[in-house]
Design a protein around this motif. Structure first.
Motif, PDB file in Angstrom:
ATOM      1  N   ILE A 136       1.420   2.120   7.430  1.00 56.14           N
ATOM      2  CA  ILE A 136       0.129   2.049   6.748  1.00 56.14           C
ATOM      3  C   ILE A 136      -0.749   3.182   7.280  1.00 56.14           C
ATOM      4  N   VAL A 137      -1.200   4.045   6.370  1.00 53.98           N
ATOM      5  CA  VAL A 137      -1.985   5.218   6.736  1.00 53.98           C
ATOM      6  C   VAL A 137      -3.210   5.314   5.827  1.00 53.98           C
ATOM      7  N   PRO A 138      -4.206   6.108   6.192  1.00 53.06           N
ATOM      8  CA  PRO A 138      -5.311   6.373   5.268  1.00 53.06           C
ATOM      9  C   PRO A 138      -4.798   7.034   3.984  1.00 53.06           C
ATOM     10  N   GLN A 139      -5.495   6.799   2.887  1.00 55.65           N
ATOM     11  CA  GLN A 139      -5.064   7.332   1.602  1.00 55.65           C
ATOM     12  C   GLN A 139      -4.931   8.853   1.632  1.00 55.65           C
ATOM     13  N   GLN A 140      -5.756   9.535   2.411  1.00 58.98           N
ATOM     14  CA  GLN A 140      -5.704  10.996   2.473  1.00 58.98           C
ATOM     15  C   GLN A 140      -4.423  11.513   3.117  1.00 58.98           C
ATOM     16  N   ASN A 141      -3.738  10.676   3.894  1.00 55.69           N
ATOM     17  CA  ASN A 141      -2.511  11.100   4.581  1.00 55.69           C
ATOM     18  C   ASN A 141      -1.242  10.622   3.899  1.00 55.69           C
ATOM     19  N   VAL A 142      -1.394   9.917   2.768  1.00 52.51           N
ATOM     20  CA  VAL A 142      -0.229   9.221   2.215  1.00 52.51           C
ATOM     21  C   VAL A 142       0.840  10.185   1.706  1.00 52.51           C
ATOM     22  N   ARG A 143       0.446  11.333   1.153  1.00 48.95           N
ATOM     23  CA  ARG A 143       1.435  12.238   0.580  1.00 48.95           C
ATOM     24  C   ARG A 143       2.276  12.919   1.653  1.00 48.95           C
ATOM     25  N   GLU A 144       1.653  13.326   2.749  1.00 45.87           N
ATOM     26  CA  GLU A 144       2.450  13.963   3.801  1.00 45.87           C
ATOM     27  C   GLU A 144       3.367  12.956   4.485  1.00 45.87           C
ATOM     28  N   ALA A 145       2.929  11.703   4.629  1.00 42.95           N
ATOM     29  CA  ALA A 145       3.787  10.692   5.240  1.00 42.95           C
ATOM     30  C   ALA A 145       4.919  10.275   4.304  1.00 42.95           C
ATOM     31  N   ALA A 146       4.648  10.290   2.988  1.00 34.09           N
ATOM     32  CA  ALA A 146       5.648   9.860   2.008  1.00 34.09           C
ATOM     33  C   ALA A 146       6.808  10.830   1.875  1.00 34.09           C
ATOM     34  N   VAL A 147       6.736  11.975   2.543  1.00 36.75           N
ATOM     35  CA  VAL A 147       7.863  12.907   2.572  1.00 36.75           C
ATOM     36  C   VAL A 147       9.087  12.236   3.200  1.00 36.75           C
ATOM     37  N   VAL A 148       8.854  11.330   4.142  1.00 39.24           N
ATOM     38  CA  VAL A 148       9.938  10.641   4.850  1.00 39.24           C
ATOM     39  C   VAL A 148      10.511   9.549   3.951  1.00 39.24           C
ATOM     40  N   ASN A 149      11.801   9.630   3.682  1.00 40.07           N
ATOM     41  CA  ASN A 149      12.434   8.619   2.837  1.00 40.07           C
ATOM     42  C   ASN A 149      12.906   7.429   3.669  1.00 40.07           C
ATOM     43  N   ASN A 150      13.345   6.389   2.971  1.00 34.02           N
ATOM     44  CA  ASN A 150      13.808   5.143   3.598  1.00 34.02           C
ATOM     45  C   ASN A 150      12.728   4.498   4.458  1.00 34.02           C
ATOM     46  N   LEU A 151      11.483   4.689   4.070  1.00 30.57           N
ATOM     47  CA  LEU A 151      10.349   4.071   4.758  1.00 30.57           C
ATOM     48  C   LEU A 151       9.243   3.844   3.733  1.00 30.57           C
ATOM     49  N   GLN A 152       8.719   2.628   3.684  1.00 37.44           N
ATOM     50  CA  GLN A 152       7.642   2.320   2.747  1.00 37.44           C
ATOM     51  C   GLN A 152       6.312   2.829   3.308  1.00 37.44           C
ATOM     52  N   ILE A 153       5.649   3.680   2.537  1.00 39.33           N
ATOM     53  CA  ILE A 153       4.376   4.274   2.962  1.00 39.33           C
ATOM     54  C   ILE A 153       3.263   3.707   2.099  1.00 39.33           C
ATOM     55  N   TYR A 154       2.275   3.081   2.739  1.00 41.67           N
ATOM     56  CA  TYR A 154       1.140   2.509   2.024  1.00 41.67           C
ATOM     57  C   TYR A 154      -0.128   3.274   2.404  1.00 41.67           C
ATOM     58  N   ALA A 256      -1.495  19.820  13.464  1.00 38.24           N
ATOM     59  CA  ALA A 256      -2.727  20.608  13.602  1.00 38.24           C
ATOM     60  C   ALA A 256      -3.825  20.150  12.654  1.00 38.24           C
ATOM     61  N   GLY A 257      -3.515  19.229  11.749  1.00 40.29           N
ATOM     62  CA  GLY A 257      -4.512  18.752  10.787  1.00 40.29           C
ATOM     63  C   GLY A 257      -4.853  19.772   9.730  1.00 40.29           C
ATOM     64  N   LYS A 258      -3.895  20.621   9.356  1.00 41.04           N
ATOM     65  CA  LYS A 258      -4.143  21.708   8.407  1.00 41.04           C
ATOM     66  C   LYS A 258      -3.658  21.394   6.995  1.00 41.04           C
ATOM     67  N   LEU A 259      -3.106  20.218   6.761  1.00 40.69           N
ATOM     68  CA  LEU A 259      -2.595  19.889   5.438  1.00 40.69           C
ATOM     69  C   LEU A 259      -3.714  19.331   4.564  1.00 40.69           C
ATOM     70  N   SER A 260      -3.758  19.780   3.311  1.00 40.63           N
ATOM     71  CA  SER A 260      -4.746  19.248   2.380  1.00 40.63           C
ATOM     72  C   SER A 260      -4.277  17.907   1.844  1.00 40.63           C
ATOM     73  N   ARG A 261      -5.161  17.192   1.185  1.00 42.11           N
ATOM     74  CA  ARG A 261      -4.858  15.845   0.705  1.00 42.11           C
ATOM     75  C   ARG A 261      -3.741  15.850  -0.330  1.00 42.11           C
ATOM     76  N   ASP A 262      -3.636  16.902  -1.133  1.00 40.60           N
ATOM     77  CA  ASP A 262      -2.656  16.948  -2.219  1.00 40.60           C
ATOM     78  C   ASP A 262      -1.314  17.517  -1.777  1.00 40.60           C
ATOM     79  N   THR A 263      -1.168  17.834  -0.503  1.00 41.37           N
ATOM     80  CA  THR A 263       0.054  18.477  -0.029  1.00 41.37           C
ATOM     81  C   THR A 263       1.050  17.440   0.483  1.00 41.37           C
ATOM     82  N   SER A 264       2.301  17.576   0.057  1.00 45.14           N
ATOM     83  CA  SER A 264       3.367  16.755   0.632  1.00 45.14           C
ATOM     84  C   SER A 264       4.205  17.638   1.545  1.00 45.14           C
ATOM     85  N   LEU A 265       4.984  18.555   0.960  1.00 44.76           N
ATOM     86  CA  LEU A 265       5.742  19.528   1.724  1.00 44.76           C
ATOM     87  C   LEU A 265       5.192  20.926   1.488  1.00 44.76           C
TER      88      LEU A 265
END
Length: 515
Positions: A136-154, A256-265
């Motif tokens: 479970i992550v903040p909505q702003q981090n969901v796309r970068e975390a969702a890069v990881v498969n076999n794990l449910q990201i909320y 480093a906290g350099k990823l934008s909200r819309d970025t996954s990979l």
């Protein structure tokens, strides 16, 4: 009542699971143990306000919180969410049965909203490795975390959503991203193209050679000659990132906290261009709370240093070891971290303080002593680590006025990719070696040994220019790349001759002859 929630601490590029133990007993005190820094200790005030503003009362009890393992320093504000959930679960406001299935991270605003955190990607990788059901992550981090498969990201907007989810009051769907499709769709989308550049064919050739072999390059020329413009277009001719390179690069930018909200990979090779006033720590990384520096943010991409002599001498010298080892180890009293930094160094500089030494259209006002001191700001050992020295002059009006566009980046990139494919095949049995610039001395003798005529030419150049042993290796590496661009199996005399031509700053008479 004792309750446990789970989060993670990020150190370097790795995350380690942290267990948040919350014990509640009769009393009114709050105790926090487990080597927490100031933002973590301040979390209790944010949690009190957040609970009040979403309709919950902070429990009146003696609350003891332990962050385990206690010998790892806990930094940042990402522990707010697991702490708040643990306190609510200990007071029977949240169903504790669900807590062992999920890892939680997030900063709390005073209104209960979840704020983004750094390092969501390595935390997600750790959660999958520990076999958690979800993260479970903040909505702003969901796309970068969702890069990881076999794990449910909320991705959650506020603390109330997390409470409803854990209590089963509201159903939420995990975020699923087709990372491969997005990755390959965005690989070839470049805003800058070499077709916009008029003239400068010799510099374009040098950049093509640099891209084909992963070589470092420095451009020397007067102001306005196009050094920065050409450097910014280099990523458009580099080979595309592989998925493994993209994941590693994204992980660094996530920490480093350099990823934008819309970025996954990250789908394109990074291009970093720090100002010449940059400090040592900002360049190589570190600090009180360790963070990747510019050389690590440029990993698998380009680090562009404009006005190279204007950088501090001490800042320039710290580049020596990373350029050789392609990694940086930062050792301090309280931590020891290692970041990858396999980057192409592209630098530019003026030939003198005023910028017009040797320029036929402008008068240079610098004395020979000033020019020599200016050039001496760049040490010989650092220049030895730069494979190509490229002289650049202003483009005459006759070239600028031509309406015909230059060769597009796409065609140059095709040649570069073919050369890189030759190198991938050549080095398939060597771990960690992907391009000619990474060859060891033993590999040079195996793959870049010139014939007798070429060796005589190289020996003459070494004696006349008084080149170092490292410069000798650089010439052979560049010659091997030029041969690959020509699809030649052996290094020939014309390849050696061109490679020697890219060592202009090694010539003893450079400062006297001008450009």
């Amino acid at each position: 009542m004792l309750v446990k929630t789970f989060c993670a601490a990020v150190m370097g590029l790795e995350a380690q699971t942290v267990t948040v133990e919350v014990n509640m007993a009769r009393g009114t005190m709050f105790h926090l143990t487990g080597m927490a820094d100031v933002p973590v200790r301040e979390s209790i005030d944010r949690i009190k306000a957040a609970l009040q503003n979403i309709g919950f009362k902070f429990p009146t009890a003696e609350i003891t919180v332990n962050l385990s393992p206690a010998d790892i320093k806990k930094e940042g504000s990402g522990y707010d969410l697991p702490l708040a959930v643990g306190i609510l679960a200990a007071s029977n406001k949240v169903n504790g049965d669900m807590l062992s299935k999920y890892m939680l991270v997030g900063e709390l605003g005073l209104d209960g909203r979840l704020q983004p955190i750094r390092g969501a990607l390595p935390i997600a990788i750790r959660a999958r490795a520990e076999h958690y059901e979800g993260l479970i992550v903040p909505q702003q981090n969901v796309r970068e975390a969702a890069v990881v498969n076999n794990l449910q990201i909320y991705g959650m907007e506020n603390l109330g959503d997390v409470i409803n989810f854990l209590n089963g009051d509201t159903s939420y769907q995990p975020t699923v991203i087709d990372t491969r499709r997005e990755f390959f769709e965005q690989q070839n989308q470049y805003e800058l193209d070499f077709s916009d550049v008029r003239g400068q064919e010799s510099v374009k050739r040098a950049l093509e050679v640099a891209a084909a072999g992963g070589h470092n390059l420095i451009m020397i020329g007067p102001p306005g000659s196009g050094k920065s413009m050409l450097a910014k277009r280099l990523p458009s001719i580099l080979p595309p990132l592989s998925l493994a390179e993209s994941l590693e690069t994204t992980q660094i930018h996530s920490v480093a906290g350099k990823l934008s909200r819309d970025t996954s990979l990250i789908s394109q090779r990074p291009f970093r261009a720090p100002h010449h006033t940059i400090s040592q720590v900002a360049l190589v990384g570190g600090g009180q709370n360790p963070q990747p520096g510019e050389i690590s943010l440029a990993h698998n991409g380009v680090l562009f240093l404009d006005e190279l002599p204007e950088l501090s001498r001490t800042v320039l010298e710290v580049l020596r070891q990373p350029l050789e080892d392609r990694k940086i180890s930062i050792s301090r009293a309280k931590y020891n971290v290692e970041y990858p930094c396999s980057f192409m160094l592209i630098a530019s500089m003026n030939p003198c303080p005023c910028g017009y030494y040797g320029d036929p259209t402008h008068h240079c006002v610098c004395t020979p002593g000033q020019i020599q001191r200016y050039m001496n700001k760049i040490s010989g050992p650092l220049l030895d680590r730069i494979d190509l020295h490229c002289e650049i002059s202003n483009v005459p009006f006759s070239e600028l006025s031509k309406m015909k566009a230059g060769e597009p980046s796409e065609k140059i990139r095709e040649r570069v990719i073919k050369a890189r494919q030759i190198q991938e095949t050549r080095f398939k049995d060597f771990k960690g070696i992907h391009c000619n610039a990474q060859m060891t001395e033993r590999m040079l003798h195996q793959f870049a040994e010139p014939d007798a005529a070429s060796m005589d030419m190289l020996r003459m150049a070494m004696e006349r220019l008084k080149l170092s042993a490292r410069a000798y290796s650089r010439i052979l590496k560049v010659a091997r790349t030029i041969a690959d661009l020509d699809n030649s199996e052996n290094v020939q005399s014309q390849h050696i001759a061109e490679a020697i031509g890219y060592r202009s700053l090694d010539r003893g008479d450079w400062a006297e002859r001008g450009i």
